[in-house]
Scaffold this active site. Structure first.
Site, PDB file in Angstrom:
ATOM      1  N   SER A 262     -10.689  -5.971   9.627  1.00 24.77           N
ATOM      2  CA  SER A 262     -11.881  -5.283   9.137  1.00 24.77           C
ATOM      3  C   SER A 262     -12.677  -6.284   8.326  1.00 24.77           C
ATOM      4  CB  SER A 262     -11.475  -4.081   8.279  1.00 24.77           C
ATOM      5  OG  SER A 262     -12.578  -3.276   7.958  1.00 24.77           O
TER       6      SER A 262
ATOM      7  N   ARG B 290       0.840  -1.200   0.000  1.00 22.92           N
ATOM      8  CA  ARG B 290       0.000   0.000   0.000  1.00 22.92           C
ATOM      9  C   ARG B 290       0.873   1.246   0.000  1.00 22.92           C
ATOM     10  NH1 ARG B 290      -4.958  -1.824   4.089  1.00 22.92           N
ATOM     11  NH2 ARG B 290      -5.369  -3.779   2.995  1.00 22.92           N
TER      12      ARG B 290
ATOM     13  N   ARG C  91       1.916   1.074  10.211  1.00 25.44           N
ATOM     14  CA  ARG C  91       1.462   1.515   8.886  1.00 25.44           C
ATOM     15  C   ARG C  91       2.634   1.404   7.917  1.00 25.44           C
ATOM     16  NH1 ARG C  91      -3.248   4.039   7.972  1.00 25.44           N
ATOM     17  NH2 ARG C  91      -3.463   4.511  10.187  1.00 25.44           N
TER      18      ARG C  91
ATOM     19  N   GLU D 186      -6.870  -1.001  15.144  1.00 27.19           N
ATOM     20  CA  GLU D 186      -7.494  -1.933  14.210  1.00 27.19           C
ATOM     21  C   GLU D 186      -6.539  -3.059  13.826  1.00 27.19           C
ATOM     22  OE1 GLU D 186      -8.583  -2.286   9.541  1.00 27.19           O
ATOM     23  OE2 GLU D 186      -8.452  -0.260  10.379  1.00 27.19           O
TER      24      GLU D 186
END
Length: 428
Positions: free
Chosen positions: A352, A262, A277, A349
C-alpha cells in the site's frame, strides 16, 4: 492534523472533503473551538498586559509618594496574580480541546481520488501479467508449508497463540531471502537509504504518523510508555520530527526491513488460516520526505519501486486506486498493489503506497526551509510497503508450486538461497 487557519478561510471546501470521506460537516464546530481558544488566549494576554501596566503605575505612584494609590494598585496586581493560573488553565484546556478534535479527523482526499464507500469503489489503475502461465488452481500456502513440515502453526500457537507461525529450514531461508532481495533492490537501484530503526517507540512517534490516538486498540503496548511498531513507517517518518530541513536535502528516501506487530482487533474471523493476517510479520518499508511540489511525482515513483519487486519475482499483480471510503486515516491518496494468489483464486494486497501531504508533518512538526525566500513550511510525507515479506512468501509459494508439492525458487532469489532452485515437496 489539519490547519485551522485553512479551515477558517474555506470552511465549505473542508466540509466537502469530509463529505467525500463519509463524514458530516465539522468546520462550524472547529471554528467554535478555535474561537474559544482565541478568547482564552486573549483573556490571559489581557490580564498579563494589565499586570504589566499596573506595575508601571505602581512605580509612578511611589515616585509621587501616593502610598494610597500604590496600595490600591498593588491589591489589583495581587488579584490578577491569583487569577492567572485559572486563566492559563482555561487557555490550555481550550487549546487541548481544539487539538484533540483536529487530531481525530482523517486527512482530506485529493481531488482525483475516486468516490466510494468501501473496497467496492476502488478503481484498477494498471496490471502486470507474469511471463509464466497463471495458475488457475492450486494448493494454498499453508497446505504446501504444512505438508513439508516447514510451516508450523501448532508450534506457534503453543508459544504465542493464534495468528503466529514458525517457519523452518528452507522456508525460513526463503523468507529471509525475500527481505534481503527487496532491501538490495531498493538501496542499489532505487536510491533509498537503508535504516535499522528501533521497533519500540513512544507515544509521540505513534501520534506523529497517526496510529494514536484513534487506532490505539490496533496496537501492542509494550509497557513503560513504549509501543511495538505496526510498521517501520512509524520510526522512519519520525526521523525528521521536530526538525527544520534544508530544501536541498529533499527528497529523503528511507527503507527498512523490520518485524511489525498488529493486534488485528477488527479482523475476527478473517483469514484465520495461514499467514495472510498475523500479529507479527516482516515487511520492507519505503518512506519519502519531500517538498510539497515533489510529492505527487514521488508517489508514482514509490509505487513503481514497489512494483519492481513483483516484476523481478515475475508475479502477476494489479494496482488499485483506493476510493475515498477505503483509504487510510492519514492518506490523501493510496495505491494498493494486489498480487495474484492461486490458492484463493483472487488478488490480495501486498503493498500500500500513500501520500499524506503535510498531515503527518504537522503532527510531528517536521519542516523545511525554502532556498528562495527562506520561508519555513511543512514537508510532505509518503510511505509504502516495498513489500510485505510474509505475503510475498505466500505469493511465491502459491505461484511457483509444482504438482508434487515442491516450490520452484524464482531466479531473482536463487543467489540468496545458496543456489537452491527448489524446495522439495513432502514426497521427495
Amino acid at each position: 492534523m489539519h490547519d485551522i487557519r485553512a479551515i477558517r478561510e474555506n470552511p465549505d471546501a473542508f466540509d466537502r472533503d469530509l463529505e467525500r470521506r463519509g463524514l458530516s460537516p465539522l468546520s462550524a464546530e472547529l471554528i467554535d473551538l478555535d474561537d474559544a481558544r482565541k478568547g482564552a488566549v486573549s483573556a490571559a494576554q489581557a490580564a498579563q498586559e494589565r499586570r504589566n501596566a499596573l506595575s508601571k503605575e505602581i512605580g509612578a505612584a511611589k515616585k509621587a509618594k501616593d502610598e494610597a494609590r500604590a496600595a490600591e494598585l498593588m491589591a489589583e496586581v495581587a488579584r490578577l496574580k491569583e487569577e492567572a493560573p485559572a486563566l492559563e488553565a482555561a487557555q490550555g484546556e481550550a487549546e487541548k480541546a481544539l487539538d484533540a478534535r483536529l487530531a481525530a479527523i482523517p486527512n482530506r482526499p485529493k481531488a482525483d481520488v475516486p468516490p466510494g464507500a468501501d473496497e467496492h469503489g476502488n478503481v484498477e489503475y494498471r496490471r502486470f501479467d507474469s511471463s509464466r502461465a497463471r495458475l488457475t488452481e492450486g494448493r494454498q500456502h499453508f497446505e504446501l508449508g504444512e505438508a513439508t513440515g516447514l510451516m508450523d502453526f501448532e508450534a506457534a500457537a503453543k508459544l504465542s497463540g493464534s495468528r503466529f507461525v514458525v517457519l523452518k529450514g528452507h522456508l525460513a531461508r526463503l523468507e529471509r531471502a525475500l527481505g534481503q532481495f527487496m532491501l538490495d533492490l531498493h538501496t542499489s537501484e532505487h536510491g533509498y537509504t537503508e535504516v535499522v530503526p528501533p521497533v519500540l517507540v513512544r507515544d509521540e512517534a505513534m501520534f506523529g504518523t497517526a496510529q494514536l490516538p484513534k487506532f490505539r486498540d490496533d496496537q501492542f503496548a509494550a509497557g513503560d510508555g513504549f509501543w511495538l511498531i505496526p510498521t517501520a513507517e512509524v520510526p522512519l517518518t519520525n526521523l525528521v520530527r521536530e526538525s527544520i530541513l534544508a530544501e536541498d536535502e529533499l527528497p529523503l528516501r528511507f527503507t527498512a526491513l523490520t518485524p511489525c506487530f498488529r493486534a488485528e482487533a477488527g479482523a475476527a474471523g478473517r483469514d484465520t488460516r495461514g499467514m495472510l493476517r498475523q500479529h507479527q510479520f516482516n515487511k520492507v518499508e519505503l518512506v519519502s520526505i519531500t517538498a510539497p511540489e515533489q510529492s505527487a511525482e514521488e508517489h508514482e515513483r514509490m509505487l513503481a519501486c514497489a512494483e519492481a519487486v513483483l516484476k523481478k519475482l515475475d508475479l502477476s499483480y494489479r494496482v488499485m486506486t483506493l476510493c475515498t471510503g477505503d483509504m487510510g486515516f492519514a492518506s490523501q491518496k493510496t495505491y494498493d498493489i494486489e498480487v495474484w494468489v492461486p490458492g484463493q483464486q483472487t488478488y490480495r494486497e501486498i503493498s500500500s503506497c500513500s501520500v499524506c501531504g503535510e498531515f503527518q508533518a504537522r503532527r510531528m512538526n517536521a519542516r523545511y526551509r525554502a532556498k528562495e525566500g527562506r520561508a519555513v513550511n511543512f514537508v510532505h510525507t509518503l510511505n509504502g510497503s516495498g513489500v510485505a515479506v510474509g505475503r510475498a512468501l505466500i505469493a511465491v509459494m502459491e505461484n511457483y508450486q509444482n504438482p508434487d508439492g515442491s516450490v520452484t525458487i524464482p531466479s531473482a532469489l536463487q543467489p540468496y538461497m545458496g543456489g537452491l532452485n527448489r524446495i522439495e515437496g513432502p514426497n521427495h
